[in-house]
Design a protein around this motif. Structure first.
Motif, mmCIF file in Angstrom:
data_model
loop_
_atom_site.group_PDB
_atom_site.id
_atom_site.type_symbol
_atom_site.label_atom_id
_atom_site.label_comp_id
_atom_site.label_asym_id
_atom_site.label_seq_id
_atom_site.Cartn_x
_atom_site.Cartn_y
_atom_site.Cartn_z
ATOM 1 N N ARG A 9 -13.371 6.333 3.889
ATOM 2 C CA ARG A 9 -14.078 5.470 2.930
ATOM 3 C C ARG A 9 -14.880 4.389 3.643
ATOM 4 O O ARG A 9 -15.947 3.980 3.180
ATOM 5 N N SER A 16 0.812 -1.225 0.000
ATOM 6 C CA SER A 16 0.000 0.000 0.000
ATOM 7 C C SER A 16 0.840 1.267 0.000
ATOM 8 O O SER A 16 0.344 2.342 -0.367
ATOM 9 N N ARG A 41 -3.095 8.610 4.169
ATOM 10 C CA ARG A 41 -3.677 7.460 3.477
ATOM 11 C C ARG A 41 -4.562 6.656 4.435
ATOM 12 O O ARG A 41 -5.661 6.228 4.075
ATOM 13 N N ASN A 52 -7.780 8.590 5.030
ATOM 14 C CA ASN A 52 -8.704 8.485 3.888
ATOM 15 C C ASN A 52 -9.374 7.121 3.851
ATOM 16 O O ASN A 52 -10.554 6.999 3.492
ATOM 17 N N GLN A 53 -8.633 6.081 4.226
ATOM 18 C CA GLN A 53 -9.213 4.745 4.271
ATOM 19 C C GLN A 53 -10.334 4.681 5.301
ATOM 20 O O GLN A 53 -11.390 4.091 5.054
ATOM 21 N N GLU A 54 -10.121 5.313 6.461
ATOM 22 C CA GLU A 54 -11.173 5.336 7.478
ATOM 23 C C GLU A 54 -12.386 6.128 6.998
ATOM 24 O O GLU A 54 -13.523 5.766 7.297
#
Length: 460
Positions: free
Chosen positions: A207, A94, A200, A203-205
């Motif tokens: 989403r 990632s 990053r 942003n994942q959280e």
């Protein structure tokens, strides 16, 4: 009368709550036990190289610190005692660049230098103390007939204990962030990658719709809080705009691509690295993906295209040999693997693969070379169970059953099978001259394994 009829259940209830609380804390404090380690010569060398300046900046000796790759798709890293940093494969795949991984390693080194695993017991003792006090108060209330009030007191106590422990871990995480920032600064490495990685994760959280307004129920501070605490610090550092060494970055992109090719489905790898992409990382990833999907000719074609550009690259040669070996052509694999060992003489994992190929030919004329290569590999890295397994095969085929038993004992000792390790070590001692180095080693394994077996018996 009603209260008296329920009173025998109270001790059992207390025990169950205590057990659940202890198990909860253990789960938060301990890594998953069933995770498998990924070992690859090129990857391990890269991780040592990108972490070396950070380890030195942390005041530790590079030779004492291990960076271990765990086969797990999640984005995570942790320490679990000793000077070992564990990185999940998902973190590597990632990450956009080597600098992001350096930021993570710096943070984990902060946990090591802060003694956080050792101090974890302090947080658990405090939280357990809170829970015990409220449990006693709850039991007293229940014994007096106030069952609902007692249960409420115990529930509040568990909540307070857990929040106390979570606050403790958040403090440790913040401390590791600050220590990691200081290590990056001392090493002259930019903190830009650290910020990018936190963004990053944030942003994942977003989403996944993970709430960002309740930091009190988390083991880590909110990512926004961590970014705010670190960004000004990093920007003020003279290394903020310093780029990662281009050769190091090129190596990272290769390792990242080969890891993607190894862990992802071939279909997903080809989506990420279509055949129109002729870059080195893309061809490397496709070679692994094709091999895992049993397309040998395609895999070999990709590797050969890489070797046409870099004929002596030991890691490309290693992959070519691996493909041939694992598709039933060990004789054809020997040339590539011998070249790889020659090009990377200090890579015991490649040497162990050559030993495997030599044995797999079933040609007795290759056994002496296999034994020499494997003993050399084990001499540089004796923690490789597979190398010990192969060495045991050589000894067995030569008729040296005692040393075959010793090699097998070494293997079982490494994979934590003390009963089997003890049995084979004792068998080895019967056939090896008393007092020789091999006999003393067998004796050591037998003694250590016997102690471990007795401990397992007591713990049952």
């Amino acid at each position: 009368m009603a209260a008296g009829s329920r009173s025998p259940e109270h001790p059992a209830l207390v025990v169950r709550i205590l057990m659940l609380l202890a198990l909860g804390f253990a789960a938060m404090a301990q890594p998953a036990a069933a995770q498998s380690v990924l070992r690859d010569a090129e990857t391990e060398t890269l991780l040592r190289d990108i972490s070396r300046p950070l380890v030195a900046a942390a005041g530790l000796r590079p030779e004492d610190v291990q960076i271990v790759l765990i086969h797990d798709r999640t984005i995570n890293a942790f320490v679990a005692g000793g000077q070992i940093v564990y990185l999940h494969s998902g973190l590597i795949t990632s990450a956009a660049n080597a600098n992001e991984v350096q930021g993570v390693i710096a943070h984990e080194l902060g946990h090591i230098t802060g003694g956080h695993i050792i101090r974890m017991g302090e947080g658990m003792r405090t939280a357990t103390g809170i829970s015990l006090l409220t449990l006693l108060a709850g039991v007293a209330a229940m014994a007096a007939g106030a069952s609902e009030a007692g249960a409420a007191v115990m529930a509040m106590g568990q909540t307070a204990a857990i929040h106390n422990f979570l606050a403790f871990t958040r403090t440790q995480e913040s401390s590791a962030d600050q220590a990691g920032a200081s290590f990056l600064k001392t090493a002259g490495i930019s903190g830009r990658g650290s910020i990018a990685f936190f963004e990053r994760l944030q942003n994942q959280e977003y989403r996944l719709a993970i709430p960002q307004d309740n930091g009190y129920a988390r083991t880590h501070p909110l990512h926004g809080e961590r970014i705010a605490a670190l960004e000004n610090l990093y920007r003020a550092d003279s290394a903020w705009d310093r780029a990662t060494d281009s050769a190091l970055e090129e190596r990272f992109q290769r390792v990242r691509a080969k890891l993607i090719g190894f862990v992802d489905e071939a279909r997903r790898v080809l989506q990420r690295y279509p055949e129109s992409d002729r870059s080195v990382p893309a061809r490397y990833a496709r070679a692994y993906a094709y091999h895992r999907a049993s397309y040998r000719e395609r895999a070999i074609a990709e590797v050969d295209s890489l070797l046409a550009e870099r004929p002596g690259d030991p890691y490309f040669l290693e992959l070519r040999g691996q493909i041939l070996l694992e598709t039933g052509q060990p004789r054809e694999a020997l040339a590539s693997l011998r070249q790889a060992v020659s090009g990377a003489p200090n890579e015991p994992l490649i040497a162990a693969m050559l030993g495997h190929a030599l044995i797999s030919t079933d040609d007795p004329s290759h056994f002496e070379e296999a034994k020499r290569v494997l003993r050399s590999a084990i001499g540089r890295d004796n923690s490789n169970p597979f190398a010990w397994y192969q060495l045991g095969i050589v000894y067995d085929r030569e008729g040296d059953q005692a040393r075959a038993a010793l090699a097998t004992a070494e293997r079982y000792n490494l994979i934590r099978e003390p009963r089997l390790a003890q049995a084979h070590a004792e068998q080895a001692m019967l056939g090896i001259p008393v007092g020789t180095p091999d006999w003393l080693r067998a004796q050591d394994i037998a003694m250590v394994s016997r102690t471990a077996v007795e401990r397992q018996r007591r713990d049952r």
